[in-house]
Design a protein around this motif. Sequence first.
Motif, PDB file in Angstrom:
ATOM      1  N   TYR A 335      -0.586  -1.736  -5.506  1.00 32.03           N
ATOM      2  CA  TYR A 335      -0.062  -0.506  -6.103  1.00 32.03           C
ATOM      3  C   TYR A 335      -0.911   0.702  -5.725  1.00 32.03           C
ATOM      4  CZ  TYR A 335       3.101  -3.363  -8.877  1.00 32.03           C
ATOM      5  OH  TYR A 335       4.093  -4.229  -9.262  1.00 32.03           O
ATOM      6  N   ILE A 341       4.928   6.406  -8.364  1.00 32.52           N
ATOM      7  CA  ILE A 341       5.989   5.397  -8.414  1.00 32.52           C
ATOM      8  C   ILE A 341       7.148   5.973  -9.228  1.00 32.52           C
ATOM      9  CG2 ILE A 341       6.605   3.057  -9.127  1.00 32.52           C
ATOM     10  CD1 ILE A 341       3.623   2.358  -8.914  1.00 32.52           C
ATOM     11  N   ARG A 355       4.393  -7.247 -14.196  1.00 28.14           N
ATOM     12  CA  ARG A 355       4.427  -6.097 -13.300  1.00 28.14           C
ATOM     13  C   ARG A 355       4.325  -4.793 -14.089  1.00 28.14           C
ATOM     14  NH1 ARG A 355       9.022  -9.010 -10.853  1.00 28.14           N
ATOM     15  NH2 ARG A 355       8.325 -10.106  -8.978  1.00 28.14           N
ATOM     16  N   ILE A 359       1.543  -1.774 -13.441  1.00 31.24           N
ATOM     17  CA  ILE A 359       1.862  -0.354 -13.246  1.00 31.24           C
ATOM     18  C   ILE A 359       1.148   0.493 -14.289  1.00 31.24           C
ATOM     19  CG2 ILE A 359       3.733   1.333 -13.302  1.00 31.24           C
ATOM     20  CD1 ILE A 359       5.549  -0.854 -12.128  1.00 31.24           C
TER      21      ILE A 359
END
Length: 973
Positions: A335, A341, A355, A359
């Motif tokens: 990431y 994002i 996930r 993030i």
Amino acid sequence: MGVQFSHPWLLLLLIPLAALMFYAYRSDFRLSGARKTVAIILRSAIMLLLVLAISGLESYTVLEQKKVVYVVDRSASMPEKEHSEEWILQSAAAKKEKDSVGIVSSSLQASYEQKLLDHLPQSLHLNAAQNPDFSNLESGLMLAGNLLDGRSDSRIVLISDGKENVGSMLAAGRMLKDQGIPVDVLQSPSKQLQDVSVDEVSVPQKLYQAESFSIEVLVQSTYKGRGELRLYEDSREIGRQTVDIAAGENRYAVKALAKATGLHRYRAEIFMEGDQQSANNAGYAFTRVDGPPKVLIVEGKKGTSANITSALSSGLVQYEVMPSPELLPNEMAKYAAYDSIIFNNVSGDQVGERRMEMIEQAVKSYGIGFMMVGGEDSYGMGGYFKTPIERALPVSIELEGKRQIPSLGLILVIDRSGSMSGDKMEMAKEAAIRTVEMLRPKDTVGVLAFDSTNWWVVPPLKLDNKKQEVIEQIRSIQSDGGTDIYPAAAAAVEEMLKVQAQRKHIILMTDGQSAGNNGYGDLLTQMVDEKITMSTVAVGTDADVNLLQSLAEGAKGRFYMAQDESTIPAIFSREAAMISKSYIVDKPFTPALQDAGDWGKLFDNGVPQIYGYVATTAKPGAQTVLSSPEPDPLLARWQYGSGRTVAWTSDMMGKWSKDWVSWPAFSNVLTQMVKWTFPQFTASPYEVKTQVEGNKVRFEVSAAAGNGPEQLQAVVTGDQLQPTTVDLVQESPGSYSGEITVDQPGSFLMSLQDSTGKSVAMPSGLIVPYSPEYRIESGDAKQELERLAAMTGGRVLSWDKPEQLFAAPPRPTREQHDLSYALLAAALILWVADIAVRRLALPWGQIGTRLAALLRRRPQSAGGALAPDAGLGRLAARKERAAAFYGGGSAAPPASSAQPQARADTREEAGAKRPASSRPAAPSASAPRGTQAARPSVAEPGKKAAAVPKPPQEEQRSAAMDRLLAARKRNSR
């Protein structure tokens, strides 16, 4: 047995103390006789005991016993443990009955297999849990040393190949030498493997976009051959080549091109025929490529991001489109390749909890931006209630109390069969809990758990104030039994018919095949007639997918395939939101400018109309830029940790925002929104160097400007998503250092933060390579073991002669017993006795006589019993003589002479019968004083004799003597 002194020179104190006691005995001691003698003896004994105590008087016994502790290396480089177990049993068979043995296993940490006992089990198995990825012989030696006290013939036997990679066994050996514990060594032969490994991968720490560079790879091998070297950038293969590999070191350089900006991880892998160990075939390295920022666009549905990509292209912002959320990386480090994002109408059940956590950590700890774009599968409709993504967003999914929402009747039917044990069951319970937390007091909820039978965990009831009680009941669900779906579904429908609610919905979740599949047609018809909907969730590939799909279609619900159990909570909360239909506000309005800040100039010419959005609630501290008439936030932003996040609650596909995406200023507005989320540092003002030693990583940070804040922290996060904060010590202005311990190898992200928790540098990568246990060693481990044995006075043992361990006779040793406490206790008791002798007025003579009689074991003489009376008689006689001397009246004769008193009484009676003329004449008053005491006049028959007055001096002496007699009588009691 004997005695000894630890400080014998202190015994010289007895000489002056003896002189002091002799002087006290010869001087006026304020005591006399036996009491004085006893007091002197007691004080002498007390001083003797104290001198013996401070001089360290100890007794000892001679021991002839061996104590042996085996330390067994259990790391991955060692052969099978059965070989060590057999040698231990064979060597222990030669020990004597009094000898004792213990066993310690050692890898990363040491643990006891057996404490010191006089025997071993007939079938020995080394079962202590170990981490074989590291070898810490120091830990094993120190733990073994704790079992030995040095009071007998103690020694340690180290069974190891000598390949340590954590700690130092020689440092432990120096401490054991000081304790007098020798270490015998038994070198275990290392595994002889054909092995090739990647020892090092080197890339420049910083690159520019489109810059060419070399990836240098160091390969070690124990044999000669031809292999294939493969290189990867992140997860993308960038090259492979065939290489000739010689035994020993081999270095290769491969050309590459820095195409994409951001932080990238490079991986090199070697493949060679005949390689017997694959754990060491890969190496890693990190580099950062500077250039224009890069954005990751994640699509909920493929091909729905054309408006977003065209806007970013016009703003010269690089982007990468990910057509499915299921393609999101499962490694934290990947990431860091992006500056921001964007989630474009992404459902939470497609992302998964793990996930989401990655993030959130990327935003909070490493400054990566995040933006969520709305749609029918986003925010509350996407199941983001109480997820890590919701924590990062500036808006909350909770809508309670904001608007009128239809009442909801919801029954959760959860499979609790044995196959649901572990994470599946925990995720199912978490999903049910989140769903209950979303509901309002007027909603009705029921929870039915089933296996081969049904169990109403929570019968359908209105929540009111029972939400916490319901949650506690859900937590009590345990997995067990088989699977039978139809009875559970039928029971849920039967209870739902009794529920009074505007909308009725059932969520059925299972991971298995049903025992019976008949009768669903009538059940589905009844559900449609009664307007009861049902959605189904298949957990894993073993679930009856066809049955669950048909049930969802027949009951006008939705079917979910949950390959990852972490998506179950998002599915349940999404279903609860969708059935209420309260999250979507589907009506046109013109957004109102609320708190635009520096974005105000973007809307100077007004804003287009919006036709719908997903309702949310702005969080405290968030900045609401645009709002709806409700008012609900349409555009909001805030700072979350080191990163920034933006929430746009309408869509960008044109369904609700057709005027917005056709607006001429749309591209500029969207580009500015995305750029606002980019990290707030363009270049790192710090240089970070890391050094890996065993399971420890040392940081060395230096500020480019030569100075920095007083406090600096390093935040390290791996794929386990448990960030570790390391306080860096400022060694000099602008220079910091710190250390962290890692339990397993892998790639980690590292961020530098100041005391406020704000990032002060771009995130960097940290590589902990494969375990050093799998490295190809070139040193001489046998030499290190021999040094340990020579340092401590131990021996080098042989695998062929296990009996030699106990062959030598035990070394006699002394077991010492400290007597200081006993001496001090005896001195205290004698001190109390000394006080009693000197201060208490007791009949010590009588006590002594009685004690002597008891010691002679014979009864006490009568004279001794009358001694107190004889003393009182002597005292009375002395009083009589004093009265006569001073001319007092007749005094009673001494009480000690009973017969003379009787004769005197007889004479007086006879005198009373005689005529007065025959009695002797009384002396005249003029007689000289002191020649003869005046006799009292004799009373006539029938009359009392007249009292003769006493002189005043005699009366005073008589009173004093009476008091003395009374005191003597009291003391004699």
